[in-house]
Design a protein around this motif. Structure first.
Motif, PDB file in Angstrom:
ATOM      1  N   PHE A  36       8.362   6.094  -2.199  1.00 28.77           N
ATOM      2  CA  PHE A  36       7.943   4.919  -1.729  1.00 28.77           C
ATOM      3  C   PHE A  36       8.861   3.998  -2.752  1.00 28.77           C
ATOM      4  CE2 PHE A  36       5.348   1.206  -2.281  1.00 28.77           C
ATOM      5  CZ  PHE A  36       5.200   0.972  -0.864  1.00 28.77           C
ATOM      6  N   LEU A  37       8.486   4.261  -4.399  1.00 26.44           N
ATOM      7  CA  LEU A  37       8.908   3.385  -5.014  1.00 26.44           C
ATOM      8  C   LEU A  37      10.468   3.318  -5.244  1.00 26.44           C
ATOM      9  CD1 LEU A  37       6.517   4.136  -7.860  1.00 26.44           C
ATOM     10  CD2 LEU A  37       6.547   2.083  -6.585  1.00 26.44           C
ATOM     11  N   ILE A  38      11.169   4.418  -5.059  1.00 23.96           N
ATOM     12  CA  ILE A  38      12.552   4.303  -4.962  1.00 23.96           C
ATOM     13  C   ILE A  38      13.090   3.609  -4.067  1.00 23.96           C
ATOM     14  CG2 ILE A  38      14.616   5.928  -4.815  1.00 23.96           C
ATOM     15  CD1 ILE A  38      13.094   7.695  -6.789  1.00 23.96           C
ATOM     16  N   ASP A  39      12.597   4.075  -2.741  1.00 26.92           N
ATOM     17  CA  ASP A  39      13.046   3.106  -1.529  1.00 26.92           C
ATOM     18  C   ASP A  39      12.955   1.839  -1.613  1.00 26.92           C
ATOM     19  OD1 ASP A  39      13.699   5.951  -0.535  1.00 26.92           O
ATOM     20  OD2 ASP A  39      11.924   5.736   0.763  1.00 26.92           O
ATOM     21  N   TYR A  40      11.815   1.153  -2.435  1.00 30.97           N
ATOM     22  CA  TYR A  40      11.495  -0.193  -2.605  1.00 30.97           C
ATOM     23  C   TYR A  40      12.541  -0.769  -3.506  1.00 30.97           C
ATOM     24  CZ  TYR A  40       9.441  -4.520  -3.972  1.00 30.97           C
ATOM     25  OH  TYR A  40       9.389  -6.135  -4.362  1.00 30.97           O
ATOM     26  N   SER A  41      12.835  -0.020  -4.441  1.00 32.12           N
ATOM     27  CA  SER A  41      13.753  -0.631  -5.282  1.00 32.12           C
ATOM     28  C   SER A  41      15.423  -0.536  -4.921  1.00 32.12           C
ATOM     29  CB  SER A  41      13.971   0.479  -6.688  1.00 32.12           C
ATOM     30  OG  SER A  41      14.901   0.015  -7.511  1.00 32.12           O
ATOM     31  N   GLY A  99       5.311  11.334  -2.460  1.00 29.00           N
ATOM     32  CA  GLY A  99       5.423  10.367  -1.576  1.00 29.00           C
ATOM     33  C   GLY A  99       5.547   9.140  -2.385  1.00 29.00           C
ATOM     34  N   LEU A 100       4.694   8.816  -3.388  1.00 24.66           N
ATOM     35  CA  LEU A 100       4.804   7.692  -4.213  1.00 24.66           C
ATOM     36  C   LEU A 100       5.992   7.416  -4.717  1.00 24.66           C
ATOM     37  CD1 LEU A 100       3.384   4.972  -5.682  1.00 24.66           C
ATOM     38  CD2 LEU A 100       2.203   6.453  -7.222  1.00 24.66           C
ATOM     39  N   ILE A 115       0.937  -1.277  -0.025  1.00 24.21           N
ATOM     40  CA  ILE A 115      -0.062  -0.074   0.114  1.00 24.21           C
ATOM     41  C   ILE A 115       0.888   1.105   0.175  1.00 24.21           C
ATOM     42  CG2 ILE A 115      -1.837   1.256   1.332  1.00 24.21           C
ATOM     43  CD1 ILE A 115      -2.675  -1.491   0.198  1.00 24.21           C
ATOM     44  N   ALA A 116       0.733   1.837  -1.009  1.00 21.33           N
ATOM     45  CA  ALA A 116       1.797   3.304  -1.261  1.00 21.33           C
ATOM     46  C   ALA A 116       0.791   4.651  -1.243  1.00 21.33           C
ATOM     47  CB  ALA A 116       2.536   3.009  -2.522  1.00 21.33           C
TER      48      ALA A 116
END
Length: 395
Positions: free
Chosen positions: A66-71, A62-63, A52-53
């Protein structure tokens, strides 16, 4: 399969079919949505991670974070696949930053948006010799006179930016029959700061709508393709596919390949054409640059677009393939098709007998899958909740 696939959007069947098309090949699927509520795709057994993002519109920064941190947490660069227009717009806006952390087919920032924009799309199509419906821009001098001379009534008021228009008006366009009605709809759009154009209606029933679905590699070459014919759509006449058959139409390959390769496109695209019932000419109507509504149908024909995308971007491309015969397969989104059938019959466009006869064919379902039933049950629960809410509101 060390690279994960990050699928943006799980609250609609396009995201669900994308998840399934990757998961059946044991790809680790991280499905992303902004809420658990209504995101029935997250119930699929092929989801390895449900995330959930932040909302793409309310908090795009924020999204992005979120995506960069996940990668950054992954050992291998993930593949990023948006499955809804707002996610495509988000990816296009932040393409350069996202490409540093994800594998994405498109390299040219702004091309997705240029294709989704009806005005710039028509310019591109004309430059590459593809016919588009006669169009008048509302800011042109004497635009009403030009509509009368060039287009005539009835005609269509269409958005330049479809997602914004659909979000506000819950429809893809306005059909208008008089000058007064035209001005009323144009002013409605102006009040919402939504740019619109006026377009000629290409004659022909809904079964004159066709699609060219293709994947283009990193050299902008068409490697995989299939063509389809709409039979019914919802809303009727100007909506999305709800009952569509795979239909081999080689002429669409000639038109679609020339255009997509000409603009140096990369990745998946679906061109919608309408065939003029009087002249037989195909007109380009719009292009979808995210995975198509018909994805489950394409998969059944042997063209798995999400997996083709994944394999090419991770350095192990799938052999080129085209569907060059009729396979008697249809896509069926049962819920909206039933709503569409009611309207078609009510307006005399189809008979009940013709509708019933059409159902006796092998189907690619939008949501139902006997091997992965939980999303269908979750969708049913969602719809039951909506009906119950309407009943309470009425009472």
């Amino acid at each position: 399969m060390d690279n994960k696939a990050v699928v943006l959007g799980a609250n609609y069947y396009i995201g669900l079919s994308t998840i399934r098309c990757l998961g059946i090949h044991d790809v680790h699927v991280a499905a992303v949505d902004y809420s658990w509520e209504g995101a029935y795709g997250l119930e699929s057994k092929y989801v390895s991670e449900a995330l959930i993002a932040p909302h793409y519109k309310k908090d795009p920064e924020g999204l992005l974070s979120f995506l960069i941190d996940y990668s950054k947490q992954q050992s291998k660069t993930p593949v990023l696949i948006p499955t809804a227009d707002p996610y495509v717009e988000f990816v296009d806006e932040h393409l350069m930053e996202l490409r540093e952390h994800f594998l994405i087919p498109q390299k040219e920032q702004g091309l997705y948006t240029k294709i989704m924009d009806k005005g710039t799309l028509h310019t591109l199509a004309s430059e590459h010799g593809v016919a588009v419906p006669e169009t008048v821009h509302i800011d042109e001098e004497n635009f009403l006179q030009k509509v009368e001379e060039k287009i005539q009534f009835p005609c269509l008021v269409k958005p330049v930016d479809s997602p914004a228009f659909v979000s506000k008006f819950r429809r893809k366009l306005f059909k208008v029959f008089t000058e007064e009605e035209l001005l009323e709809k144009v002013n409605m759009a102006k009040e919402e700061n939504i740019e619109v154009i006026v377009q000629r209606i290409i004659p022909g029933f809904d079964d004159h709508m066709y699609t060219f679905d293709a994947y283009l590699n990193q050299y902008s070459e068409v490697t995989h393709w299939v063509t389809c014919q709409k039979l019914r759509q919802f809303p009727v006449n100007y909506g999305a596919s709800v009952y569509t058959q795979q239909k081999y139409v080689p002429e669409l390959y000639d038109l679609g390949k020339k255009f997509l390769e000409g603009i140096q496109y990369k990745g998946f695209a679906e061109i919608e054409f309408k065939k003029d019932e009087q002249t037989g000419q195909f007109y380009l109507i719009e292009i979808n640059v995210r995975i198509t509504n018909l994805n489950s149908l394409l998969y059944k024909t042997g063209i798995n677009m999400p997996y083709i995308t994944y394999r090419e971007l991770t350095g192990n491309p799938v052999e080129p393939k085209a569907v060059e015969k009729d396979m008697n397969l249809v896509f069926w989104y049962a819920y909206e098709d039933l709503l569409a059938v009611r309207e078609y019959v009510k307006t005399g466009q189809l008979s009940i007998q013709k509708v019933l006869a059409s159902y006796f064919r092998p189907k690619a379902h939008a949501i139902w899958d006997a091997k992965d039933p939980k999303p269908a049950f979750a969708f049913g629960k969602k719809m039951a909740g909506l009906v119950a809410g309407k009943v309470r509101k009425t009472s």
